[in-house]
Design a protein around this motif. Structure first.
Motif, PDB file in Angstrom:
ATOM      1  N   THR A 101      27.062  -6.492  -2.730  1.00  0.00           N
ATOM      2  CA  THR A 101      27.086  -7.520  -3.776  1.00  0.00           C
ATOM      3  C   THR A 101      26.020  -8.575  -3.537  1.00  0.00           C
ATOM      4  N   GLU A 102      25.720  -8.860  -2.278  1.00  0.00           N
ATOM      5  CA  GLU A 102      24.632  -9.774  -1.945  1.00  0.00           C
ATOM      6  C   GLU A 102      24.007  -9.328  -0.637  1.00  0.00           C
ATOM      7  N   GLY A 103      22.763  -9.745  -0.443  1.00  0.00           N
ATOM      8  CA  GLY A 103      22.086  -9.305   0.769  1.00  0.00           C
ATOM      9  C   GLY A 103      20.665  -9.816   0.844  1.00  0.00           C
ATOM     10  N   ARG A 104      19.957  -9.320   1.834  1.00  0.00           N
ATOM     11  CA  ARG A 104      18.570  -9.708   2.079  1.00  0.00           C
ATOM     12  C   ARG A 104      17.717  -8.451   2.178  1.00  0.00           C
ATOM     13  N   ILE A 105      16.634  -8.428   1.438  1.00  0.00           N
ATOM     14  CA  ILE A 105      15.665  -7.328   1.499  1.00  0.00           C
ATOM     15  C   ILE A 105      14.506  -7.801   2.360  1.00  0.00           C
ATOM     16  N   ASP A 106      14.313  -7.152   3.484  1.00  0.00           N
ATOM     17  CA  ASP A 106      13.272  -7.531   4.444  1.00  0.00           C
ATOM     18  C   ASP A 106      12.344  -6.334   4.634  1.00  0.00           C
ATOM     19  N   LEU A 107      11.356  -6.233   3.750  1.00  0.00           N
ATOM     20  CA  LEU A 107      10.432  -5.102   3.757  1.00  0.00           C
ATOM     21  C   LEU A 107       9.008  -5.617   3.614  1.00  0.00           C
ATOM     22  N   PRO A 108       8.125  -5.326   4.595  1.00  0.00           N
ATOM     23  CA  PRO A 108       6.737  -5.800   4.499  1.00  0.00           C
ATOM     24  C   PRO A 108       5.994  -5.121   3.352  1.00  0.00           C
ATOM     25  N   LEU A 109       5.099  -5.857   2.725  1.00  0.00           N
ATOM     26  CA  LEU A 109       4.364  -5.348   1.571  1.00  0.00           C
ATOM     27  C   LEU A 109       2.869  -5.352   1.829  1.00  0.00           C
ATOM     28  N   LEU A 110       2.229  -4.289   1.380  1.00  0.00           N
ATOM     29  CA  LEU A 110       0.792  -4.105   1.558  1.00  0.00           C
ATOM     30  C   LEU A 110       0.158  -3.802   0.209  1.00  0.00           C
ATOM     31  N   LYS A 111      -0.984  -4.414  -0.072  1.00  0.00           N
ATOM     32  CA  LYS A 111      -1.719  -4.124  -1.295  1.00  0.00           C
ATOM     33  C   LYS A 111      -2.630  -2.919  -1.065  1.00  0.00           C
ATOM     34  N   VAL A 112      -2.514  -1.926  -1.938  1.00  0.00           N
ATOM     35  CA  VAL A 112      -3.340  -0.718  -1.834  1.00  0.00           C
ATOM     36  C   VAL A 112      -4.005  -0.473  -3.187  1.00  0.00           C
ATOM     37  N   SER A 113      -5.070   0.278  -3.187  1.00  0.00           N
ATOM     38  CA  SER A 113      -5.761   0.568  -4.443  1.00  0.00           C
ATOM     39  C   SER A 113      -6.333   1.977  -4.412  1.00  0.00           C
ATOM     40  N   SER A 114      -6.480   2.548  -5.603  1.00  0.00           N
ATOM     41  CA  SER A 114      -7.086   3.864  -5.763  1.00  0.00           C
ATOM     42  C   SER A 114      -7.816   3.894  -7.094  1.00  0.00           C
ATOM     43  N   LYS A 115      -8.783   4.754  -7.216  1.00  0.00           N
ATOM     44  CA  LYS A 115      -9.524   4.876  -8.474  1.00  0.00           C
ATOM     45  C   LYS A 115      -8.621   5.375  -9.595  1.00  0.00           C
ATOM     46  N   ALA A 116      -7.661   6.223  -9.247  1.00  0.00           N
ATOM     47  CA  ALA A 116      -6.803   6.818 -10.274  1.00  0.00           C
ATOM     48  C   ALA A 116      -5.775   5.828 -10.813  1.00  0.00           C
ATOM     49  N   LYS A 117      -5.151   5.041  -9.922  1.00  0.00           N
ATOM     50  CA  LYS A 117      -4.032   4.184 -10.334  1.00  0.00           C
ATOM     51  C   LYS A 117      -4.333   2.696 -10.251  1.00  0.00           C
ATOM     52  N   GLY A 118      -5.510   2.312  -9.758  1.00  0.00           N
ATOM     53  CA  GLY A 118      -5.800   0.895  -9.587  1.00  0.00           C
ATOM     54  C   GLY A 118      -5.029   0.338  -8.397  1.00  0.00           C
ATOM     55  N   TRP A 119      -4.778  -0.967  -8.387  1.00  0.00           N
ATOM     56  CA  TRP A 119      -4.088  -1.564  -7.247  1.00  0.00           C
ATOM     57  C   TRP A 119      -2.590  -1.662  -7.498  1.00  0.00           C
ATOM     58  N   ARG A 120      -1.847  -1.723  -6.423  1.00  0.00           N
ATOM     59  CA  ARG A 120      -0.411  -1.891  -6.470  1.00  0.00           C
ATOM     60  C   ARG A 120       0.056  -2.372  -5.097  1.00  0.00           C
ATOM     61  N   MET A 121       1.269  -2.872  -5.054  1.00  0.00           N
ATOM     62  CA  MET A 121       1.881  -3.252  -3.787  1.00  0.00           C
ATOM     63  C   MET A 121       2.841  -2.149  -3.353  1.00  0.00           C
ATOM     64  N   GLN A 122       2.926  -1.913  -2.045  1.00  0.00           N
ATOM     65  CA  GLN A 122       3.861  -0.912  -1.560  1.00  0.00           C
ATOM     66  C   GLN A 122       4.473  -1.358  -0.231  1.00  0.00           C
ATOM     67  N   VAL A 123       5.673  -0.849   0.030  1.00  0.00           N
ATOM     68  CA  VAL A 123       6.327  -1.120   1.305  1.00  0.00           C
ATOM     69  C   VAL A 123       5.562  -0.393   2.397  1.00  0.00           C
ATOM     70  N   ASP A 124       5.163  -1.142   3.426  1.00  0.00           N
ATOM     71  CA  ASP A 124       4.356  -0.557   4.495  1.00  0.00           C
ATOM     72  C   ASP A 124       4.493  -1.435   5.733  1.00  0.00           C
ATOM     73  N   GLU A 125       4.733  -0.830   6.881  1.00  0.00           N
ATOM     74  CA  GLU A 125       4.888  -1.591   8.125  1.00  0.00           C
ATOM     75  C   GLU A 125       3.634  -2.386   8.472  1.00  0.00           C
ATOM     76  N   ALA A 126       2.495  -1.958   7.926  1.00  0.00           N
ATOM     77  CA  ALA A 126       1.242  -2.673   8.183  1.00  0.00           C
ATOM     78  C   ALA A 126       1.057  -3.871   7.250  1.00  0.00           C
ATOM     79  N   GLY A 127       1.999  -4.070   6.318  1.00  0.00           N
ATOM     80  CA  GLY A 127       1.877  -5.140   5.341  1.00  0.00           C
ATOM     81  C   GLY A 127       2.348  -6.488   5.862  1.00  0.00           C
ATOM     82  N   LYS A 128       2.341  -7.468   4.982  1.00  0.00           N
ATOM     83  CA  LYS A 128       2.756  -8.825   5.334  1.00  0.00           C
ATOM     84  C   LYS A 128       4.278  -8.949   5.231  1.00  0.00           C
ATOM     85  N   PRO A 129       4.873  -9.763   6.113  1.00  0.00           N
ATOM     86  CA  PRO A 129       6.323  -9.961   6.036  1.00  0.00           C
ATOM     87  C   PRO A 129       6.741 -10.447   4.649  1.00  0.00           C
ATOM     88  N   SER A 130       7.805  -9.867   4.107  1.00  0.00           N
ATOM     89  CA  SER A 130       8.256 -10.174   2.744  1.00  0.00           C
ATOM     90  C   SER A 130       9.780 -10.117   2.714  1.00  0.00           C
TER      91      SER A 130
END
Length: 227
Positions: A101-130
């Protein structure tokens, strides 16, 4: 032509808080389309200088947006946001319900990009704390109303965190399969609290939900939730 005057929720000598409409970017992007900044001349309130953005909201997100009215105000707001003193509350309508019912989401986020899809954010251990805290307020028939409190300020943070939880936001165009009958992202910056003045109480501003959000709440039998 966008009229900003009816969108002003609060203003004083230092700041302006707008109820940003969904679907318009806050500043000029690669497309060159109209943006909110194009209309800031309407809300100078007698000052020679245009107000400027103190933070950002996604183009598809509605609700509380803070502007500084001059450089001194922007410096003060910059410290408040960078030191995470601003308390931000969002509302999201999701497809599916979190297990808790309630909680905390603690997943680091990294910005990635590709020619096909452009940029997006994704969960990644190499990302910034979020970190995002959430609370389920109600719902039915696979649609749920959540209150979200981001403790960090990463791009698309709430959107990616909810998608990673298996509860994408209704109308999500980037991080989930979008419903064909939903043209709006159901994410709203509902409330912002700012400790702007040392000798006064915090500034506390609430933004009414937009029409598409109201319609979704009515379908969920939650139409009177914020009245």
């Amino acid at each position: 032509m966008l009229d900003l005057a009816p969108l002003v929720l609060f203003h004083d000598p230092l700041i302006i808080v707008l109820n940003k409409p969904a679907g318009i970017p806050v500043h000029v992007g690669p497309s060159g389309k109209d943006c909110l900044e194009d209309y800031f001349d309407q809300i100078r309130f007698g000052l020679p200088r245009l107000p400027a953005l103190a933070h950002r909201l996604d183009a598809d997100t509605s609700g509380c947006l803070v502007l500084g009215r001059h450089p001194k105000a922007l410096r003060r707001l910059g410290r408040i946001f960078s030191q995470r003193q601003a308390q931000k509350t969002y509302l999201a309508i999701t497809k599916n319900r979190p297990e808790q019912t309630e909680g905390r989401i603690d997943l680091p986020l990294l910005k990635v990009s590709s020619k096909a899809k452009g940029w997006r954010m994704q969960v990644d251990e190499a990302g910034k704390p979020s970190i995002t805290e959430y609370r389920v307020l109600g719902g039915q028939d696979g649609r749920y109303l959540l209150e979200m409190s981001p403790l960090t300020g990463r791009t698309h943070q709430i959107r990616v965190h909810l998608a990673a939880l298996g509860c994408p936001i209704l109308g999500e165009p980037k991080y989930a399969d979008r419903d064909q009958d939903e043209s709006h992202l159901h994410l709203h910056s509902r409330r912002i609290r700012l400790p702007l003045y040392a000798n006064k109480g915090e500034i506390d501003v609430i933004a009414p939900v937009p029409k598409h959000f109201e319609k979704a709440l009515n379908r969920m039998a939650l139409g009177n939730f914020f009245r």
